[in-house]
Design a protein around this motif. Structure first.
Motif, short mmCIF file in Angstrom:
data_model
loop_
_atom_site.label_atom_id
_atom_site.label_comp_id
_atom_site.label_asym_id
_atom_site.label_seq_id
_atom_site.Cartn_x
_atom_site.Cartn_y
_atom_site.Cartn_z
N LEU A 56 -8.19 -0.78 -1.41
CA LEU A 56 -7.43 -0.77 -0.16
C LEU A 56 -5.94 -0.82 -0.45
CD1 LEU A 56 -7.65 -0.99 2.96
CD2 LEU A 56 -7.67 -3.46 2.66
N GLU A 57 -5.53 -1.67 -1.36
CA GLU A 57 -4.12 -1.78 -1.71
C GLU A 57 -3.59 -0.49 -2.34
OE1 GLU A 57 -4.29 -5.37 -4.03
OE2 GLU A 57 -3.65 -6.58 -2.32
N ARG A 58 -4.40 0.17 -3.14
CA ARG A 58 -3.97 1.43 -3.75
C ARG A 58 -3.82 2.53 -2.71
NH1 ARG A 58 -7.82 -0.02 -7.61
NH2 ARG A 58 -9.22 1.63 -6.92
N GLN A 59 -4.60 2.49 -1.64
CA GLN A 59 -4.53 3.50 -0.58
C GLN A 59 -3.35 3.26 0.37
OE1 GLN A 59 -8.26 3.49 1.60
NE2 GLN A 59 -9.41 3.25 -0.29
N TRP A 60 -2.84 2.05 0.37
CA TRP A 60 -1.87 1.64 1.40
C TRP A 60 -0.65 2.56 1.48
CZ3 TRP A 60 -2.64 -1.31 5.37
CH2 TRP A 60 -1.56 -1.74 6.12
N ALA A 61 -0.03 2.89 0.36
CA ALA A 61 1.21 3.67 0.37
C ALA A 61 1.01 5.04 1.02
CB ALA A 61 1.74 3.84 -1.05
N ASP A 62 -0.15 5.65 0.82
CA ASP A 62 -0.38 7.00 1.32
C ASP A 62 -1.08 7.05 2.68
OD1 ASP A 62 0.74 8.14 -0.96
OD2 ASP A 62 -1.17 8.01 -2.03
N ALA A 63 -1.82 6.00 3.03
CA ALA A 63 -2.70 6.14 4.19
C ALA A 63 -2.61 5.02 5.22
CB ALA A 63 -4.15 6.27 3.71
N ARG A 67 -12.03 2.74 3.85
CA ARG A 67 -11.03 3.77 3.53
C ARG A 67 -9.98 3.81 4.63
NH1 ARG A 67 -15.85 5.94 3.00
NH2 ARG A 67 -16.61 6.39 0.90
N LEU A 68 -8.72 3.73 4.23
CA LEU A 68 -7.65 3.80 5.23
C LEU A 68 -7.57 5.18 5.87
CD1 LEU A 68 -4.81 1.66 3.64
CD2 LEU A 68 -6.26 1.10 5.60
N SER A 69 -8.00 6.22 5.19
CA SER A 69 -8.01 7.56 5.81
C SER A 69 -8.95 7.57 7.01
CB SER A 69 -8.40 8.64 4.80
OG SER A 69 -9.69 8.36 4.26
N ASP A 70 -10.06 6.82 6.94
CA ASP A 70 -10.98 6.73 8.08
C ASP A 70 -10.32 5.95 9.22
OD1 ASP A 70 -12.85 8.13 6.60
OD2 ASP A 70 -14.01 6.35 6.06
N VAL A 71 -9.53 4.95 8.87
CA VAL A 71 -8.80 4.18 9.90
C VAL A 71 -7.83 5.12 10.62
CG1 VAL A 71 -7.13 2.33 10.29
CG2 VAL A 71 -9.04 1.98 8.70
N GLN A 72 -7.12 5.93 9.86
CA GLN A 72 -6.17 6.89 10.46
C GLN A 72 -6.88 7.80 11.46
OE1 GLN A 72 -3.06 6.98 10.53
NE2 GLN A 72 -2.11 6.61 8.57
N SER A 87 2.92 -6.72 3.37
CA SER A 87 2.86 -8.08 3.90
C SER A 87 1.49 -8.39 4.49
CB SER A 87 3.94 -8.24 4.98
OG SER A 87 3.91 -9.52 5.52
N TRP A 88 0.75 -9.26 3.81
CA TRP A 88 -0.49 -9.77 4.36
C TRP A 88 -0.13 -10.88 5.35
CZ3 TRP A 88 -5.02 -7.62 2.93
CH2 TRP A 88 -5.14 -7.03 1.67
#
Length: 114
Positions: free
Chosen positions: A45-52, A105-110, A4-5
């Motif tokens: 970003l969207e492809r990383q969403w499910a994992d990160a 990168r969502l991993s960096d956000v984590q 959800s955006w």
């Protein structure tokens, strides 16, 4: 994919974001809809969403072409240089992480969340 955006369309929403960031991570993705680099960053970003994706995060989407003044206000309010595309992590009312272009990168956000 991102479930959800939340469209970021009014300056008043920035007040809501600061308040929400006291309780949970808030991400703002600034996107230029006519830029191929921005489109690529959004897709990655969207492809990383499910994992990160951070748990319980709110995810705001800013269309820079339609709402450029809001982007300027984000830069001022959170003390970051405007870039596009750009991802910001807001926690406790402050920008704790920001990245642009292919550095998003969502991993960096984590890691920034801890």
């Amino acid at each position: 994919m991102i479930a959800s955006w939340i469209p970021l369309t009014t300056p008043e929403q920035l007040t809501d974001i600061v308040r929400e960031s006291e309780e949970q991570p808030v991400l703002i993705f600034k996107h230029s809809t006519t830029c191929s680099i921005s489109a690529t960053a959004k897709s990655r970003l969207e492809r990383q969403w499910a994992d990160a994706a951070p748990a319980n995060a709110k995810f705001y989407y800013l269309d820079l072409l339609r709402f450029r003044p809001i982007s300027a206000e984000i830069a001022q309010k959170f003390r970051v240089q405007h870039e596009s595309p750009q991802l910001l992590l807001i926690q406790q009312g402050e920008c704790r992480y920001h990245a642009s272009h292919m550095g998003i990168r969502l991993s960096d956000v984590q890691q920034a969340i801890g």
